[in-house]
Write an enzyme that holds these catalytic residues in place. Structure first.
Site, mmCIF file in Angstrom:
data_model
loop_
_atom_site.group_PDB
_atom_site.id
_atom_site.type_symbol
_atom_site.label_atom_id
_atom_site.label_comp_id
_atom_site.label_asym_id
_atom_site.label_seq_id
_atom_site.Cartn_x
_atom_site.Cartn_y
_atom_site.Cartn_z
ATOM 1 N N ALA A 103 -4.837 64.291 -19.745
ATOM 2 C CA ALA A 103 -3.737 64.674 -20.625
ATOM 3 C C ALA A 103 -3.608 63.717 -21.803
ATOM 4 O O ALA A 103 -3.781 62.502 -21.663
ATOM 5 C CB ALA A 103 -2.427 64.703 -19.836
ATOM 6 N N ASP A 152 -11.905 77.860 -38.003
ATOM 7 C CA ASP A 152 -12.630 78.112 -39.250
ATOM 8 C C ASP A 152 -14.122 78.167 -38.950
ATOM 9 O O ASP A 152 -14.839 79.040 -39.432
ATOM 10 C CB ASP A 152 -12.347 77.010 -40.270
ATOM 11 C CG ASP A 152 -10.887 76.948 -40.685
ATOM 12 O OD1 ASP A 152 -10.015 76.920 -39.785
ATOM 13 O OD2 ASP A 152 -10.609 76.918 -41.900
ATOM 14 N N THR A 173 -13.206 63.133 -29.689
ATOM 15 C CA THR A 173 -13.876 63.002 -30.990
ATOM 16 C C THR A 173 -15.393 63.024 -30.871
ATOM 17 O O THR A 173 -16.080 63.163 -31.879
ATOM 18 C CB THR A 173 -13.461 61.696 -31.682
ATOM 19 O OG1 THR A 173 -13.845 60.583 -30.854
ATOM 20 C CG2 THR A 173 -11.959 61.655 -31.929
ATOM 21 N N LYS A 174 -15.923 62.853 -29.639
ATOM 22 C CA LYS A 174 -17.372 62.819 -29.425
ATOM 23 C C LYS A 174 -17.723 63.675 -28.215
ATOM 24 O O LYS A 174 -16.868 63.995 -27.390
ATOM 25 C CB LYS A 174 -17.856 61.379 -29.206
ATOM 26 C CG LYS A 174 -17.673 60.487 -30.432
ATOM 27 C CD LYS A 174 -18.221 59.101 -30.189
ATOM 28 C CE LYS A 174 -18.058 58.228 -31.435
ATOM 29 N NZ LYS A 174 -18.557 56.845 -31.225
ATOM 30 N N ASN A 193 -2.225 77.550 -20.835
ATOM 31 C CA ASN A 193 -0.783 77.361 -20.699
ATOM 32 C C ASN A 193 -0.124 77.484 -22.079
ATOM 33 O O ASN A 193 -0.751 77.909 -23.043
ATOM 34 C CB ASN A 193 -0.507 76.007 -20.037
ATOM 35 C CG ASN A 193 0.710 76.043 -19.137
ATOM 36 O OD1 ASN A 193 1.781 76.477 -19.552
ATOM 37 N ND2 ASN A 193 0.544 75.594 -17.908
ATOM 38 N N ARG A 244 -15.745 58.277 -15.514
ATOM 39 C CA ARG A 244 -16.709 58.268 -14.410
ATOM 40 C C ARG A 244 -17.249 59.667 -14.201
ATOM 41 O O ARG A 244 -16.766 60.643 -14.780
ATOM 42 C CB ARG A 244 -16.056 57.770 -13.115
ATOM 43 C CG ARG A 244 -14.909 58.641 -12.605
ATOM 44 C CD ARG A 244 -14.343 58.073 -11.313
ATOM 45 N NE ARG A 244 -13.213 58.836 -10.818
ATOM 46 C CZ ARG A 244 -13.302 59.939 -10.086
ATOM 47 N NH1 ARG A 244 -14.504 60.428 -9.778
ATOM 48 N NH2 ARG A 244 -12.228 60.568 -9.668
ATOM 49 N N ARG A 304 -12.903 58.826 -23.798
ATOM 50 C CA ARG A 304 -14.114 58.173 -23.296
ATOM 51 C C ARG A 304 -14.371 58.626 -21.863
ATOM 52 O O ARG A 304 -13.435 58.893 -21.112
ATOM 53 C CB ARG A 304 -13.965 56.650 -23.311
ATOM 54 C CG ARG A 304 -13.804 56.044 -24.690
ATOM 55 C CD ARG A 304 -13.710 54.524 -24.585
ATOM 56 N NE ARG A 304 -13.631 53.887 -25.899
ATOM 57 C CZ ARG A 304 -12.498 53.685 -26.561
ATOM 58 N NH1 ARG A 304 -11.346 54.068 -26.035
ATOM 59 N NH2 ARG A 304 -12.503 53.091 -27.750
ATOM 60 N N HIS A 312 -11.229 67.976 -43.744
ATOM 61 C CA HIS A 312 -10.978 67.799 -45.166
ATOM 62 C C HIS A 312 -11.712 66.542 -45.635
ATOM 63 O O HIS A 312 -12.010 65.644 -44.834
ATOM 64 C CB HIS A 312 -9.475 67.649 -45.441
ATOM 65 C CG HIS A 312 -8.672 68.828 -45.003
ATOM 66 N ND1 HIS A 312 -8.610 69.997 -45.714
ATOM 67 C CD2 HIS A 312 -7.885 69.018 -43.914
ATOM 68 C CE1 HIS A 312 -7.819 70.853 -45.097
ATOM 69 N NE2 HIS A 312 -7.376 70.290 -43.995
#
Length: 203
Positions: free
Chosen positions: A170, A94, A175-176, A86, A193, A190, A116
């Site tokens: 949304a 990079d 991050t993991k 979208n 389920r 996170r 950085h």
């Protein structure tokens, strides 16, 4: 035809410290930025869009990107079949970005590979082996499996792998790693389920 990566580009793609201000990297980014802008200024049914994506990415299979789009390098991104994006897709590739088949991304989705330094004195500049100052980066690849749906305004951070059949809610900041067949959401994202047969809309 895509040229062999320069030494500095190889560093970026292999997770080593690299200089984003290197002249060869700047030239690659300018090309990608110009092609992204050209694509974004065409109406959505213009056949030139497919030609631009082929040039920008090095290969393009099937799918649709609404636009505007923003690719940092372009050729560091591999996209599978039946891709849909979208409005306002940003891929800061990079490092390598690999996206599987049948992936859908909502508006304002951002995929980021570079980091950085956390220490300000390093972030502001270090010296290379010749004594030249530069602002260092380190990139980590992002891998997105098949049949993934990223909701609106999702950010995928460096080094993340998202498994097959995942749905990311949304506004999430991923991050993991997220395992296959999961619904995940939040900041940080996170797993909520597993997706099961009970989630079917149609039997």
């Amino acid at each position: 035809m895509i040229n062999q990566p320069s030494i500095e580009e190889q560093k970026a793609l292999s997770g080593q410290v690299y200089n984003p201000g290197n002249a060869e990297l700047v030239a690659i980014k300018k090309r990608s930025h110009d092609l992204s802008a050209e694509y974004s200024h065409l109406v959505e049914d213009d056949p030139r869009r497919a030609v631009i994506l082929e040039e920008l990415l090095g290969s393009w299979q099937t799918g649709f990107m609404q636009g505007p789009i923003f690719f940092h390098y372009g050729t560091h991104t591999q996209i599978g079949k039946n891709f849909f994006a979208n409005y306002n897709l940003t891929i800061q590739d990079d490092g390598e970005v690999v996206i599987g088949d049948n992936v859908m991304v909502g508006p304002n989705t951002t995929i980021v590979t570079p980091n950085h330094p956390l220490v300000a004195s390093e972030r502001n500049g270090i010296q290379d082996e010749k004594g030249n100052w530069f602002k260092p980066c380190i990139a980590k690849p992002v891998i997105i499996g098949d049949n993934v749906w990223l909701g609106a305004s999702v950010t995928v951070c460096p080094g993340v792998t998202i498994g097959d059949n995942v749905v990311i809610g949304a506004g999430s900041v991923v991050t993991k790693n997220i395992p296959a067949n999961s619904v995940a959401a939040g900041n940080p994202c996170r797993v909520i389920r597993e997706i099961t047969e009970a989630d079917r809309l149609f039997n």
